[in-house]
Design a protein around this motif. Sequence first.
Motif, PDB file in Angstrom:
ATOM      1  N   ARG A 193       0.830  -1.206   0.000  1.00  0.00           N
ATOM      2  CA  ARG A 193       0.000   0.000   0.000  1.00  0.00           C
ATOM      3  C   ARG A 193       0.863   1.253   0.000  1.00  0.00           C
ATOM      4  O   ARG A 193       0.567   2.240  -0.695  1.00  0.00           O
ATOM      5  N   ALA A 194       1.942   1.221   0.784  1.00  0.00           N
ATOM      6  CA  ALA A 194       2.854   2.366   0.818  1.00  0.00           C
ATOM      7  C   ALA A 194       3.493   2.590  -0.554  1.00  0.00           C
ATOM      8  O   ALA A 194       3.644   3.731  -1.006  1.00  0.00           O
ATOM      9  N   LEU A 195       3.849   1.523  -1.235  1.00  0.00           N
ATOM     10  CA  LEU A 195       4.418   1.637  -2.578  1.00  0.00           C
ATOM     11  C   LEU A 195       3.377   2.145  -3.571  1.00  0.00           C
ATOM     12  O   LEU A 195       3.683   2.960  -4.453  1.00  0.00           O
ATOM     13  N   PHE A 196       2.156   1.676  -3.431  1.00  0.00           N
ATOM     14  CA  PHE A 196       1.049   2.078  -4.307  1.00  0.00           C
ATOM     15  C   PHE A 196       0.866   3.597  -4.262  1.00  0.00           C
ATOM     16  O   PHE A 196       0.656   4.240  -5.290  1.00  0.00           O
ATOM     17  N   HIS A 197       0.966   4.153  -3.067  1.00  0.00           N
ATOM     18  CA  HIS A 197       0.780   5.588  -2.892  1.00  0.00           C
ATOM     19  C   HIS A 197       2.094   6.362  -3.009  1.00  0.00           C
ATOM     20  O   HIS A 197       2.064   7.602  -3.078  1.00  0.00           O
ATOM     21  N   GLY A 198       3.210   5.648  -3.022  1.00  0.00           N
ATOM     22  CA  GLY A 198       4.507   6.310  -3.050  1.00  0.00           C
ATOM     23  C   GLY A 198       5.300   6.030  -4.306  1.00  0.00           C
ATOM     24  O   GLY A 198       4.992   6.540  -5.390  1.00  0.00           O
ATOM     25  N   LYS A 199       6.327   5.210  -4.182  1.00  0.00           N
ATOM     26  CA  LYS A 199       7.281   4.980  -5.263  1.00  0.00           C
ATOM     27  C   LYS A 199       6.627   4.542  -6.568  1.00  0.00           C
ATOM     28  O   LYS A 199       7.008   5.016  -7.649  1.00  0.00           O
ATOM     29  N   LEU A 245      -9.685   0.290  -8.876  1.00  0.00           N
ATOM     30  CA  LEU A 245      -9.094  -0.971  -8.414  1.00  0.00           C
ATOM     31  C   LEU A 245      -9.690  -1.469  -7.105  1.00  0.00           C
ATOM     32  O   LEU A 245      -9.143  -2.376  -6.476  1.00  0.00           O
ATOM     33  N   SER A 246     -10.822  -0.935  -6.694  1.00  0.00           N
ATOM     34  CA  SER A 246     -11.386  -1.249  -5.383  1.00  0.00           C
ATOM     35  C   SER A 246     -11.628  -2.731  -5.170  1.00  0.00           C
ATOM     36  O   SER A 246     -11.515  -3.237  -4.050  1.00  0.00           O
ATOM     37  N   ASP A 247     -11.989  -3.463  -6.235  1.00  0.00           N
ATOM     38  CA  ASP A 247     -12.267  -4.894  -6.090  1.00  0.00           C
ATOM     39  C   ASP A 247     -11.374  -5.745  -6.978  1.00  0.00           C
ATOM     40  O   ASP A 247     -11.712  -6.883  -7.299  1.00  0.00           O
ATOM     41  N   ILE A 248     -10.215  -5.214  -7.346  1.00  0.00           N
ATOM     42  CA  ILE A 248      -9.343  -5.915  -8.288  1.00  0.00           C
ATOM     43  C   ILE A 248      -8.885  -7.273  -7.759  1.00  0.00           C
ATOM     44  O   ILE A 248      -8.703  -8.225  -8.525  1.00  0.00           O
ATOM     45  N   GLY A 249      -8.737  -7.394  -6.438  1.00  0.00           N
ATOM     46  CA  GLY A 249      -8.293  -8.662  -5.864  1.00  0.00           C
ATOM     47  C   GLY A 249      -9.336  -9.754  -5.951  1.00  0.00           C
ATOM     48  O   GLY A 249      -9.004 -10.940  -5.830  1.00  0.00           O
ATOM     49  N   ASP A 260       5.150  -7.122  -2.941  1.00  0.00           N
ATOM     50  CA  ASP A 260       4.385  -6.337  -1.965  1.00  0.00           C
ATOM     51  C   ASP A 260       3.207  -5.634  -2.633  1.00  0.00           C
ATOM     52  O   ASP A 260       2.097  -5.604  -2.079  1.00  0.00           O
ATOM     53  N   VAL A 261       3.416  -5.052  -3.810  1.00  0.00           N
ATOM     54  CA  VAL A 261       2.313  -4.387  -4.517  1.00  0.00           C
ATOM     55  C   VAL A 261       1.237  -5.404  -4.888  1.00  0.00           C
ATOM     56  O   VAL A 261       0.032  -5.132  -4.748  1.00  0.00           O
ATOM     57  N   ILE A 262       1.642  -6.581  -5.331  1.00  0.00           N
ATOM     58  CA  ILE A 262       0.675  -7.625  -5.651  1.00  0.00           C
ATOM     59  C   ILE A 262      -0.123  -8.006  -4.410  1.00  0.00           C
ATOM     60  O   ILE A 262      -1.344  -8.219  -4.467  1.00  0.00           O
ATOM     61  N   LEU A 267      -2.748  -5.348  -3.908  1.00  0.00           N
ATOM     62  CA  LEU A 267      -3.814  -5.426  -4.917  1.00  0.00           C
ATOM     63  C   LEU A 267      -4.740  -6.605  -4.671  1.00  0.00           C
ATOM     64  O   LEU A 267      -5.964  -6.487  -4.773  1.00  0.00           O
ATOM     65  N   VAL A 268      -4.182  -7.747  -4.311  1.00  0.00           N
ATOM     66  CA  VAL A 268      -5.025  -8.928  -4.088  1.00  0.00           C
ATOM     67  C   VAL A 268      -5.850  -8.782  -2.817  1.00  0.00           C
ATOM     68  O   VAL A 268      -6.872  -9.460  -2.639  1.00  0.00           O
ATOM     69  N   SER A 269      -5.452  -7.856  -1.936  1.00  0.00           N
ATOM     70  CA  SER A 269      -6.240  -7.620  -0.717  1.00  0.00           C
ATOM     71  C   SER A 269      -7.463  -6.743  -0.971  1.00  0.00           C
ATOM     72  O   SER A 269      -8.343  -6.627  -0.115  1.00  0.00           O
ATOM     73  N   LEU A 270      -7.531  -6.130  -2.149  1.00  0.00           N
ATOM     74  CA  LEU A 270      -8.640  -5.223  -2.466  1.00  0.00           C
ATOM     75  C   LEU A 270      -9.819  -6.037  -2.981  1.00  0.00           C
ATOM     76  O   LEU A 270      -9.858  -6.469  -4.134  1.00  0.00           O
ATOM     77  N   LYS A 271     -10.784  -6.247  -2.127  1.00  0.00           N
ATOM     78  CA  LYS A 271     -11.947  -7.097  -2.448  1.00  0.00           C
ATOM     79  C   LYS A 271     -13.240  -6.291  -2.571  1.00  0.00           C
ATOM     80  O   LYS A 271     -14.311  -6.845  -2.685  1.00  0.00           O
ATOM     81  N   GLY A 272     -13.148  -4.962  -2.533  1.00  0.00           N
ATOM     82  CA  GLY A 272     -14.336  -4.123  -2.595  1.00  0.00           C
ATOM     83  C   GLY A 272     -14.908  -3.855  -1.224  1.00  0.00           C
ATOM     84  O   GLY A 272     -14.583  -4.524  -0.235  1.00  0.00           O
TER      85      GLY A 272
END
Length: 260
Positions: free
Chosen positions: A129-135, A155-159, A249-251, A254-259
């Motif tokens: 999540r930190a990478l998603f919003h940062g680097k 990407l809210s439910d991409i996972g 870590d980014v994956i 993303l997989v934690s995003l279930k909506g």
Amino acid sequence: MPRVVLTLLAIPLAVTLDVEIGAQTIDQDHGQYSRTDVEAGQRLYGPQCQVCHGANGDGVPGIDLKLGRFRRASSDDDLARTITSGVPGTGMPAFLLRPEELVAIVAFIRAGFDPASASVRVGDAARGRALFHGKAECAQCHRVNGVGPRVAPDLSDIGAIRTLAALQRALLTPDESALPIHRGVTVVTKDGRTLRGRRLNEDTYSVQIIDEQENLLSLEKASLRALAVDAEAKMPSYADRLTADELADVIAYLVSLKGL
């Protein structure tokens, strides 16, 4: 960090585990396990795990190893710790496995029990999540749970709708992985206006896009001089932008995003 109930049939092994999980054991190159690892994991799963978890990984209520549904785990390190430490008060014992055996079992689970499928590493969701919003700068284009811009797909439910392998492909080879409906478009109207944005929907007579200023536009094709779909995705490849650990870590995020 939550941990998974990975119930295995206890078979003592001669070699004790004395490695750092997440370094020597789980840290594979390119964010992906090898097919050799997956095939070795398949051989280990049968005699050690199948008694409780079943041939399809769904023998324990609330858990489906094949589909990646766990009670207490999210990352590969979580899975590894559960296997080596067990879960007190459950039928899950601690296992003494050689490092390569531990990697193999995790790889087989991440491959969805299919040796022919890509076996993708899953790192730490908080770091992701930190990478998603940062680097990685993903949040500059993508929206998650009502927060962020709309110029790229939400990407809210991409996972819940993409596999680990599909998520990895999207990060490494976006030009090959982007769905046609998500590619950028350039529209020229008959009165000379040029509009650029992302196509949301299209039928025989009209096209709906969200432009670069996040305006939702519905255009009749009869009013257009040209409609061109971008050959290349706007999203960059992260093959050289993120390390293998960062990609994992980014994956995980993303997989934690279930909506909602």
